[in-house]
Design an enzyme around this catalytic site. Structure first.
Site, PDB file in Angstrom:
ATOM      1  N   VAL A  94     108.680   0.558  75.278  1.00 50.70           N
ATOM      2  CA  VAL A  94     109.614   0.857  74.348  1.00 50.70           C
ATOM      3  C   VAL A  94     108.974   1.618  73.320  1.00 50.70           C
ATOM      4  O   VAL A  94     107.869   1.593  73.148  1.00 50.70           O
ATOM      5  CB  VAL A  94     110.122  -0.344  73.620  1.00 50.70           C
ATOM      6  CG1 VAL A  94     110.977  -0.235  72.519  1.00 50.70           C
ATOM      7  CG2 VAL A  94     110.874  -1.315  74.820  1.00 50.70           C
ATOM      8  N   CYS A  95     109.755   2.766  72.962  1.00 42.67           N
ATOM      9  CA  CYS A  95     109.305   3.587  71.621  1.00 42.67           C
ATOM     10  C   CYS A  95     108.102   4.259  72.415  1.00 42.67           C
ATOM     11  O   CYS A  95     107.990   4.738  73.435  1.00 42.67           O
ATOM     12  CB  CYS A  95     109.080   2.786  70.516  1.00 42.67           C
ATOM     13  SG  CYS A  95     108.844   3.584  69.030  1.00 42.67           S
ATOM     14  N   THR A  96     106.987   4.271  71.487  1.00 46.61           N
ATOM     15  CA  THR A  96     105.645   5.098  71.880  1.00 46.61           C
ATOM     16  C   THR A  96     104.965   4.348  72.716  1.00 46.61           C
ATOM     17  O   THR A  96     103.739   4.792  72.987  1.00 46.61           O
ATOM     18  CB  THR A  96     104.899   5.676  70.625  1.00 46.61           C
ATOM     19  OG1 THR A  96     104.735   4.585  69.852  1.00 46.61           O
ATOM     20  CG2 THR A  96     105.888   6.387  69.734  1.00 46.61           C
ATOM     21  N   ALA A 133     113.922   4.546  74.108  1.00 40.22           N
ATOM     22  CA  ALA A 133     113.295   5.338  73.092  1.00 40.22           C
ATOM     23  C   ALA A 133     112.933   4.592  71.983  1.00 40.22           C
ATOM     24  O   ALA A 133     112.379   3.215  72.163  1.00 40.22           O
ATOM     25  CB  ALA A 133     114.563   6.153  73.038  1.00 40.22           C
TER      26      ALA A 133
END
Length: 233
Positions: free
Chosen positions: A100-102, A150
């Site tokens: 998730v995310c970075t 994202a």
């Protein structure tokens, strides 16, 4: 109806964005037969970036074999050799390798996204290419057994997609309804595509220092990958 146990691991580390972890954990925890593992180097409490303290329940050494590994985002992990080694080792037997995310940048730093499509927070999406991944600007991206979400809030959408893969659409839809996940945000500015140009420019400026630190961490990680596993910056 019986359900085979599903061992789902979520990585914990100081300074993580808690919703990257707790959003998916809320979804995964509702999956029948799921066993969640909050994994960290030690069992000491972990303080998230906004101050929330979370307790891990297993260490790298004691973590069982997992069906799913999920990596939230955090740039310091890209320079953390023991963590990257653990991710590589545990991923060998996982049905799904996710982020998730970075967290996708962390998977890339571990050499696990070479040639795979992936997404991350919009502010660092382009950095995935430095680690051999193929950036895709979508909220959830699936490429073979890699699934990435994202930024931050997309973790719920991401986790529902993972549940659908593990247990089918009916189970995912039931969890969706149980959680009353029916977002109606007060503003239509939740992505660079919908935000007003002035707002986007202001947020980019406010985040510029952090984004540059993340880029430098990505470049360092890219240098440790084999020459064939990532394109030149």
């Amino acid at each position: 109806m019986s359900h085979s146990p599903r061992h789902i691991g979520l990585l914990l580390f100081p300074g993580l964005t808690q919703l990257d972890l707790t959003g998916p954990a809320e979804v995964f925890g509702r999956l029948p037969g799921a066993r969640l593992h909050l994994i960290c180097k030690t069992l000491d409490p972990v303080t998230a970036d906004r101050g929330l303290r979370i307790l891990p329940d297993t260490t790298f050494q004691d973590c069982p074999r997992l069906d799913v590994i999920c990596i939230p985002g955090q740039i310091e992990l890209m320079d953390d050799t023991p963590t990257l080694d653990f991710i590589r080792r545990i991923a060998e037997h996982c049905q799904l390798i996710t982020s998730v995310c970075t967290g996708s940048l962390v998977l890339g730093a571990a050499g696990l996204l070479d040639g795979y499509q992936a997404t991350c927070h919009w502010s660092s999406l382009d950095q995935l290419a430095l680690l051999g991944a193929i950036p895709v600007a979508r909220r959830v991206v699936r490429d073979r057994n890699r699934i990435s979400g994202a930024g931050v809030t997309s973790g719920i959408d991401f986790a529902l997609s993972v549940v659908a893969e593990l247990a089918g659409d009916d189970t995912a839809q039931a969890i969706h309804l149980q959680m009353e996940y029916d977002p109606q945000p007060p503003y239509a500015c939740g992505s660079p595509h919908s935000a007003a140009p002035a707002l986007l420019a202001r947020v980019r400026e406010q985040s510029a220092g952090f984004i540059e630190r993340r880029r430098q961490a990505t470049l360092r990680a890219a240098q440790h990958l084999s020459p064939v596993s990532h394109p030149k910056p």
